[in-house]
Design a protein around this motif. Structure first.
Motif, mmCIF file in Angstrom:
data_model
loop_
_atom_site.group_PDB
_atom_site.id
_atom_site.type_symbol
_atom_site.label_atom_id
_atom_site.label_comp_id
_atom_site.label_asym_id
_atom_site.label_seq_id
_atom_site.Cartn_x
_atom_site.Cartn_y
_atom_site.Cartn_z
ATOM 1 N N THR A 43 63.623 51.855 33.532
ATOM 2 C CA THR A 43 63.556 51.523 34.956
ATOM 3 C C THR A 43 64.838 51.988 35.631
ATOM 4 O O THR A 43 65.845 52.223 34.979
ATOM 5 N N ALA A 83 51.562 51.152 36.145
ATOM 6 C CA ALA A 83 51.383 52.525 36.603
ATOM 7 C C ALA A 83 50.380 52.707 37.733
ATOM 8 O O ALA A 83 50.214 53.820 38.211
ATOM 9 N N ASN A 111 56.222 62.457 36.893
ATOM 10 C CA ASN A 111 56.506 61.528 37.989
ATOM 11 C C ASN A 111 57.294 62.188 39.120
ATOM 12 O O ASN A 111 57.791 61.514 40.004
ATOM 13 N N ASP A 138 52.695 57.021 38.581
ATOM 14 C CA ASP A 138 52.847 58.467 38.450
ATOM 15 C C ASP A 138 51.675 59.241 39.034
ATOM 16 O O ASP A 138 51.660 60.460 39.001
ATOM 17 N N ASP A 183 57.131 51.243 39.789
ATOM 18 C CA ASP A 183 58.118 52.313 39.600
ATOM 19 C C ASP A 183 57.465 53.564 39.038
ATOM 20 O O ASP A 183 57.852 54.665 39.356
ATOM 21 N N TRP A 184 56.549 53.360 38.111
ATOM 22 C CA TRP A 184 55.961 54.504 37.412
ATOM 23 C C TRP A 184 54.556 54.796 37.890
ATOM 24 O O TRP A 184 53.710 55.192 37.102
ATOM 25 N N GLN A 216 61.193 57.609 28.463
ATOM 26 C CA GLN A 216 60.297 57.697 29.598
ATOM 27 C C GLN A 216 60.148 56.349 30.283
ATOM 28 O O GLN A 216 59.979 56.259 31.486
ATOM 29 N N SER A 217 60.227 55.279 29.478
ATOM 30 C CA SER A 217 59.886 53.980 30.033
ATOM 31 C C SER A 217 61.086 53.237 30.613
ATOM 32 O O SER A 217 61.139 52.030 30.596
#
Lengths: 318, 528
Positions: A47, B439, B417, B448, B445-446, A44-45
């Motif tokens: 990039t 986040a 996401n 979400d 990027d995340w 999940q983590s």
């Protein structure tokens, strides 16, 4: 050429064609798995940059057909490639896992096949009486309980309560045979219970079928002992269907025991395959699929050949 | 000594049972007061570490796909392996204080928190006999921050602009101020390897207390004490054996049958039962991980803050902690931070289940019709049940949730996401700044929850460079309030790390930073 040799050659040739077809299916199947290898490896983590870098490194941007032929060519030369996830040589890693699986399956078979046949013979001898009913009831019960539950039951009683056997069946190099056997006692027990019913019932049914024949009646009239009739006259004529079922269960013991492997933490092929499917490690999944297909086809060829050899009419065709 | 008595003694020594209660139980079991006292004092004396022996861990979270490359570590087993074979420059404090020096003896910064100097410890050797140098440290960070890196620490180290070796020091210059930088260097991926692992990242050679003997990914890992380890205060056992046991029942059985000393990741459903078993102690440490439902703030209908508030009021947090975590966790407050973080802003009002307020905000939002919530059993343990509870509590407020169950395969690629409303999980980060930057920053990027808030972004930037802790704490309070009241995060609960050990494993302390006492169960505990 002897007809049997010719038959065997035919079967093997057919098996190879089947295997080739299986390889196409396996390759196609792994292509349509949902998700993305790179994402699965990095989790999940991950990039975007890391994902793109990994995809390029793994050659995931090549066309499918050229990847298939490259893979098949490698596999024919015994080169199954390296695992995408941890870089280990697949043939190397898999041969150890396969060895473990065969070890477990082998012992399970060594116990379950004779046991199933003997129980089948006893059931026929006492057909319709209490030994028959008892054997049928017990084996049907064990075959009906899901294998993970059987695993938990034996684990609870024999490992946690009485501490006779270990609940974790990890085997590794440097263990003595005795230690290994002690480690796999519980999974072997479960596997025996799982496959016993099917083989026993088939043996019983096949022999009972033959027991209706005129020559069995003749043998009875000659005054032979019931067991002699079953063992010497009925069983040899019932071998073909029994062998088929035995082989089916052998194949199952090799390729289908992933649940038992997980429950008892046994480092076999099943767990290896499932781990790599979860991580989309396609080369390993393909290699495992190919080996499983080969084993399945191999056992079936063996069943056919034994059935032929066991049957005089097929052995000596006019 | 009876099993029962031994169990009580163990709990007393661990501080889980008052001495007086122990003496009472001991006498009830037929001991004299003097005898019980004697036993207690010898039990407490046994807290002196015993050297030698083998510690066996049965762990969830390993697979045949695991690699020894610390950069690729992403599960519990590879995390533990990183801790065993290597050291990071600094380590997180179990009590939430400043970082603890490890391979760096001292960490200092300039006034702007932009240039950081790590004084590297001397006389530390790698498993291969080579001496660890500042150049190895630089090479390690370089490898993880390389453009082509696949490292899990890439996000942590990409804020470094320049690294230089200055005598015994490594000087790192950042792109901008970051007062929390030392905490980031405690990331477990960043264990120092010879030449940074550039030659062979999977060699397993580090400066750690244990060196690799057997490496069978997904099956078993064996480690042996490294004689030249620099820190005498830890690493008591001679051999550490990790057996990968992913099946929950198999793991608890292995502990109960005495095949392993320690198991991680106990399912909250069985934790209470297991704790009642003799000779087994269940431990819980409140971690930073949290189970969440995330809404995209820029996608209809979730672009309406009233609808978001309605959903936040429509969830029953206490019920979830009780039914999903069985009490092995704590309620969340719709921002991703809890008291396990340094500089946690206390005193923010706890949001509770309030169907009336939910109804009020729902009607104000003007939305009607069912709202689709996507979930999967891989989102977090118990996600399907939690989603069903959410559906029920929302229905009581007149909000209709339509649950869509997604396959576990590809959930993190295709749903999380991507879809506007889904169940998810966050593992937490060492410091608040990192959690928010990962986040909740507009450009992350995340991000979400698609949270775009200029004021929040500004505060985050400002807090990074603020060395006055009181001021920073105030900024974190404001940020927490922004996320809580305007963000797209519904955070019902923080889960605890629940693990268990047999009575012969001694020296356990609670550490909220990560599983397995932040990976130090193998270093700080011993086998009695």
């Amino acid at each position: 050429m002897h007809p049997i040799l010719k038959f065997v050659a035919q079967r093997i040739a057919l098996g190879l064609v089947l295997l080739l077809a299986a390889s196409v299916l396996i390759f196609a199947g792994t292509q349509i798995l949902p998700g993305d290898v790179a994402q699965s490896i990095l989790g999940q983590s991950a990039t975007e940059t890391a994902l793109a870098n990994l995809r390029a490194e793994l050659g995931l941007n090549e066309p499918v057909v050229s990847r298939y032929f490259a893979w098949l060519g490698g596999a024919l030369q015994g080169d199954l490639g390296t695992a995408l996830t941890n870089g280990q040589d697949i043939a190397d890693a898999m041969s150890r896992r396969l060895g473990n699986t065969l070890f477990l399956a082998g012992w399970a078979a060594l116990i379950s096949v004779p046991l199933a046949i003997i129980l089948g013979l006893i059931a026929v001898r006492y057909n319709g009486r209490w030994p028959d009913r008892l054997i049928s009831a017990v084996t049907l019960a064990t075959v009906s309980v899901p294998e993970f539950l059987l695993g938990y039951i034996v684990m609870f009683y024999l490992a946690v309560q009485f501490r006779w056997f270990p609940s974790v069946s990890t085997v590794y190099d440097g263990m003595t045979l005795g230690a290994k056997l002690n480690a796999i006692a519980l999974p072997v027990m479960v596997l025996v219970m799982v496959v016993l019913g099917h083989m026993m019932r088939m043996t019983r049914a096949a022999i009972l079928n033959v027991m209706q024949s005129a020559y069995v009646e003749t043998a009875e009239l000659k005054g032979l002992r019931p067991f002699t009739i079953i063992w010497k006259h009925a069983f040899p004529n019932a071998i073909a269907p029994v062998v088929n079922v035995v082989m089916l269960n052998m194949a199952y013991l090799v390729v289908g025991v992933v649940v038992v492997e997980v429950v008892f933490v046994y480092p076999g092929m099943g767990q290896y395959l499932v781990d790599h499917v979860a991580k989309r490690d396609v080369p390993v999944v393909q290699a495992c699929g190919l080996v499983f297909a080969a084993i399945y086809i191999g056992f079936n060829i063996l069943a056919d050949v034994i059935a032929i050899v066991a049957n005089p009419r097929l052995r000596h065709p006019r | 000594m009876s099993d029962e008595l031994r169990y009580y003694l163990n709990r007393t020594v661990l501080g889980r049972m008052p001495r007086r209660a122990f003496l009472g139980r001991a006498m009830a079991l037929g001991m004299t007061a003097a005898g019980a006292n004697l036993m207690l004092s010898s039990g407490l004396r046994a807290q002196e570490p015993v050297k030698g022996g083998t510690m066996k861990l049965g762990m969830q979270g390993g697979g045949s796909t695991d690699s020894l490359d610390p950069g690729l570590a992403s599960n519990q087993v590879t995390f533990q392996i990183c801790k065993l074979i290597g050291d990071t420059l600094v380590e997180l404090d179990p009590k939430g204080g400043p970082v603890i020096p490890r391979l760096a003896e001292e960490v200092t910064s300039d006034d702007t928190a932009t240039v950081w100097t790590f004084k590297i410890r001397k006389g530390v050797t790698f498993h291969n006999g080579a001496t660890m140098t500042p150049a190895d440290v630089v090479a390690t960070v370089e490898r993880h921050s390389n453009e082509e890196s696949k490292s899990g620490a890439l996000g942590v180290v990409k804020g470094i602009k320049e690294m230089t070796v200055d005598g015994d020091n490594v000087v790192m210059t950042l792109n901008g101020p970051n007062a929390d930088f030392p905490y980031l260097m405690a990331d477990y991926h960043l264990v120092v390897q010879p030449n940074g692992g550039k030659d062979d990242p999977t060699s397993g050679i580090g400066t750690g207390a244990y060196k690799v003997v057997v490496n069978e990914p997904g099956v078993r890992h064996v480690f042996e004490k490294f004689d030249g380890y620099w820190d005498d205060s830890m690493g008591h056992v001679n051999t550490v054996e990790i057996t990968v046991i992913n099946d929950n029942t198999a793991r608890t059985s292995a502990l109960q049958s005495g095949q392993v000393h320690y198991i991680n990741r106990i399912d909250p459903k069985v934790a209470g039962l297991l704790d009642r078993a003799p000779n087994v102690t269940v431990t819980q440490a409140s971690g930073k991980g949290h189970y969440v439902f995330i809404m995209h703030c820029n996608t209809a209908p979730f672009d309406n803050n009233d609808l978001r508030l309605a959903l936040k009021y429509a969830i029953n947090r206490e019920e979830m902690v009780e039914k999903i975590l069985r009490g092995y966790g704590s309620v969340g407050n719709d921002f991703p931070i809890n008291a396990a973080y340094p500089l946690f802003p206390e005193g923010i009002e706890q949001r509770t289940y309030d169907p009336d307020k939910a109804k009020f905000h729902y009607e104000k939002s003007g939305h009607s019709g069912p709202i689709t919530l996507r979930t999967s059993d891989v989102a977090f343990s118990g996600a399907l049940d939690a989603t069903a509870l959410f559906q029920q509590s929302a229905a009581a407020a007149g909000i209709e949730l339509e649950i869509k169950r997604e396959p576990g395969d590809g959930y993190w690629t295709d749903v999380w996401n991507v879809q506007p409303f889904s169940a998810s999980y966050w593992g937490g980060r060492p410091v608040q700044d990192q959690m928010y930057s990962t986040a909740y920053l507009s450009t992350a990027d995340w991000n979400d929850t698609r949270f775009q808030n200029e004021k929040f972004d500004g505060l985050l930037r400002q807090a990074k460079g603020e060395l006055d802790e009181a001021k920073r704490k105030e900024m974190y309070r404001e940020m927490a309030m922004l996320v809580r009241d305007e963000g797209g995060l519904i955070c019902p609960m923080f889960n605890d790390f629940v693990s268990a050990h047999g009575e012969d494993l001694v020296g356990w302390i609670d550490d909220p930073n990560q599983d397995n006492m932040n990976g130090y169960v193998t270093h700080k505990c011993w086998i009695a």
